[in-house]
Design a protein around this motif. Structure first.
Motif, short mmCIF file in Angstrom:
data_model
loop_
_atom_site.label_atom_id
_atom_site.label_comp_id
_atom_site.label_asym_id
_atom_site.label_seq_id
_atom_site.Cartn_x
_atom_site.Cartn_y
_atom_site.Cartn_z
N TRP A 134 -8.50 6.15 1.41
CA TRP A 134 -7.27 4.93 0.95
C TRP A 134 -6.69 5.57 -0.27
O TRP A 134 -5.40 5.60 -0.53
N GLY B 113 0.85 -1.50 0.20
CA GLY B 113 -0.09 -0.08 0.00
C GLY B 113 0.73 1.52 0.04
O GLY B 113 0.16 2.23 0.14
N GLU C 16 -7.49 -4.96 -3.28
CA GLU C 16 -6.98 -3.77 -3.94
C GLU C 16 -7.29 -3.55 -5.28
O GLU C 16 -7.92 -2.36 -5.92
#
Length: 195
Positions: free
Chosen positions: A179, A3, A21
């Motif tokens: 995010w 990430g 994701e």
């Protein structure tokens, strides 16, 4: 690296993404392309230079998210500046839409290549410098769109959206917004440090 983008030797950036994701990012990029709309395909035999002078819309979009992605050039409401905004839009919006579609398509293509190469689990997405810039543009457009749908403003200092209960239907979009912001910030830092 999970990430968080890291610099690649020779430029570009890499990030580890899991299957969920990848799926979320791809879905959001497809939705962005659908929101922006199809591009005008060049007519066969048409002079390519003529396409440069094709006029676009002169009115701002009615959808608030599209209006955020394609804002007026001038915020002043005087008749003269409204006319100037209209002229500016006529000659720039088509190109801007095309670039935004290209950025979203670059995200989709790189994720599709990653998915077919990785199979299940986490995989490392490696982006060239040009792909990194396209990703940066698409991440920004996604955040602007989601932020508009959530009605996030610069004045939202109370953080009310960030403390929503899990039962609130906006919660998944807020989580995606946060995010995407973290991914965008990480990519900006990576590109700045690799420059």
């Amino acid at each position: 690296m999970a990430g968080h983008f890291e610099v690649l030797p020779g430029g570009g950036a890499a990030v580890a993404l899991d299957e969920v994701e990848v799926s979320i990012l791809r879905s959001l990029a497809v939705q962005l392309m659908e929101l922006i709309g199809p591009g005008d395909e060049p007519v066969e035999g048409e002079d390519p230079l003529a396409a440069l002078f094709t006029e676009g819309p002169s009115e701002a979009p009615s959808d608030p998210a599209l209006k955020r992605l394609f804002p007026d050039a001038y915020a002043d409401e005087s008749e003269e500046l409204r006319s100037a905004s209209s002229e500016f839009r006529r000659y720039t919006e088509n190109d801007l839409r095309a670039r935004k579609r290209q950025d979203a398509l670059a995200v989709i293509r790189s994720l599709d290549a990653l998915s077919s190469a990785a199979g299940e689990g986490e995989a490392v997405l490696k982006l060239t410098p040009d792909e990194s810039r396209a990703w940066l543009g698409a991440l920004n457009d996604l955040r602007l769109t989601i932020g508009t749908r959530l009605e996030v403003t610069d004045e939202d200092e109370s953080g009310e959206l960030y403390r929503l209960p899990d039962s609130d239907p906006r919660k998944p979009m807020v989580m995606a917004y946060l995010w995407l912001g973290a991914l965008q910030e990480s990519l900006v830092e990576t590109l700045m440090s690799g420059a």
